[in-house]
Design an enzyme around this catalytic site. Structure first.
Site, PDB file in Angstrom:
ATOM      1  N   GLY A  67      34.983  28.728  33.392  1.00 56.29           N
ATOM      2  CA  GLY A  67      35.166  30.135  34.083  1.00 56.29           C
ATOM      3  C   GLY A  67      36.140  30.830  33.899  1.00 56.29           C
ATOM      4  N   GLY A 116      32.869  25.925  32.772  1.00 54.26           N
ATOM      5  CA  GLY A 116      31.697  26.094  33.736  1.00 54.26           C
ATOM      6  C   GLY A 116      30.426  26.220  32.507  1.00 54.26           C
ATOM      7  N   GLU A 139      39.393  20.641  31.348  1.00 51.33           N
ATOM      8  CA  GLU A 139      40.575  20.926  32.670  1.00 51.33           C
ATOM      9  C   GLU A 139      41.486  19.782  32.946  1.00 51.33           C
ATOM     10  OE1 GLU A 139      36.886  21.947  33.034  1.00 51.33           O
ATOM     11  OE2 GLU A 139      37.291  20.231  32.645  1.00 51.33           O
ATOM     12  N   ASP A 147      35.218  19.707  37.155  1.00 49.96           N
ATOM     13  CA  ASP A 147      34.549  20.207  38.338  1.00 49.96           C
ATOM     14  C   ASP A 147      33.102  20.376  37.951  1.00 49.96           C
ATOM     15  OD1 ASP A 147      35.086  22.527  37.090  1.00 49.96           O
ATOM     16  OD2 ASP A 147      35.458  23.517  39.213  1.00 49.96           O
TER      17      ASP A 147
END
Length: 352
Positions: A67, A116, A139, A147
């Protein structure tokens, strides 16, 4: 045909086509890209003339590297996380929309597939790996957490492999992705153009086409360590995992222990709780609601801005985590990160 600068969305006959087109950023997702993908998918969902969707990238080493990390860090430092939360909210809506999509989507993970990128690849019915695939949820190295549906996908891999990937940020190649069940097919990159052309011609035959063009992947290196991963990453308590690795004098254990020592203790504890809870959830929407609660809070905690500084901005790779040690990350802190949000602030799926 409609498009933004960073993504092409168009239709070839009976097949929709989403092609990520931000090569300098390895096709990392912006909010505009998420909105463009979501709008295209919504349009095709109601179009009886579209039977399937292809998801790929236009050029370069990416499939999708994640992302918009710079936007998120700017938000954490300058607007109290407001724009970052807006990004997460709508990115997670796209993840859920893809997971629930009524028509088959084929993701061609021909390159770097991280963060992402994992979030838009794993909801797809068909997930094609190649010799160029590099898959990871890294992450823990930047103080965020795995996520975009990572809680759901990783917790269901089995053998504690998801916990291993979430904590270490290990990078898997295409063969390892097939072995782990992350990818459904393994194709040589030189066969992708033919695969896409044939799918466009016969969107009702995707499974058969991919099977015909598939080759046997090389041996998965990860398989050699599967028993060690299952043993050492068995606990949902981070300190137990560290102690298990410390008690093993093998080279592999020493390497993984050194890797974990460089990760955010907060992220590692969050990830273990996240995967444990997600495994018990009954729907992907419930998972995304939980992950949005986590995201809205870890975004503005010290580790995220510091992790991005050290790994991406300054590239010094010397993050100063806060809390600095696993034993200093209290249960009360983790509870507060997972707690429900105030009324009106919870994540909600797209209206159909």
């Amino acid at each position: 045909m409609t498009e933004t600068v960073d993504i092409h969305t168009h239709t070839h006959g009976r097949t929709g086509h989403l092609s990520l087109n931000r090569p300098k950023a390895l096709h990392a997702l912006t909010l505009d890209m998420c909105h463009a993908m979501s709008a295209a998918l919504a349009g095709w969902a109601g179009d009886d003339g579209v039977e399937a969707v292809i998801l790929d990238h236009a050029e370069g080493r990416g499939f999708c590297a994640g992302g918009d990390i710079n936007l998120l860090r700017h938000s954490a430092l300058n607007d109290g996380g407001k724009s970052g939360r807006a990004f997460f909210h709508d990115e997670y809506r796209l993840n859920h929309q893809m997971f629930e999509y009524g028509k088959p989507i084929v993701a061609f993970m021909d390159g770097i597939t991280m963060g992402g990128g994992v979030g838009i690849a794993l909801p797809c019915k068909y997930r094609v790996a190649t010799e160029n695939t590099r898959f990871a949820m890294p992450e823990s190295g930047i103080g965020l957490f795995p996520d975009v549906g990572g809680g759901w996908h990783l917790s269901r891999l089995g053998g504690r492999l998801g916990q291993f990937l979430a904590l270490t940020g290990a990078r898997l190649d295409g063969a390892e992705c097939v072995w782990a069940g992350i990818a459904t097919h393994y194709l040589p990159a030189e066969k992708l153009a033919e695969a896409k052309a044939r799918i466009i011609e016969h969107p009702d035959r995707i499974g058969g086409i991919l099977s015909e063009l598939s080759t046997t992947p090389p041996p998965a290196r990860l398989e050699e360590n599967a028993a060690l991963i299952k043993k050492h990453f068995a606990s949902d308590r981070y300190e137990d995992i560290l102690a298990s690795l410390e008690a093993d004098d093998s080279e592999w254990a020493a390497k993984e222990l050194a890797t974990l020592r460089g990760k955010s203790p907060q992220t590692c504890k969050v990830a273990l709780r996240q995967l444990s809870e997600s495994e018990q959830l009954g729907s992907f929407a419930d998972n995304m609601r939980m992950e949005y609660r986590i995201a809205s809070r870890v975004l503005t905690r010290p580790d995220f801005a510091e992790g991005v500084r050290a790994v991406i901005v300054d590239k010094t790779n010397d993050p100063q985590w806060d809390p600095a040690a696993p034993e200093d990350v209290s249960e009360e802190l983790i509870d507060s990160i997972f707690a429900p949000l105030p009324e009106g602030e919870e994540w909600t799926p797209l209206e159909r």
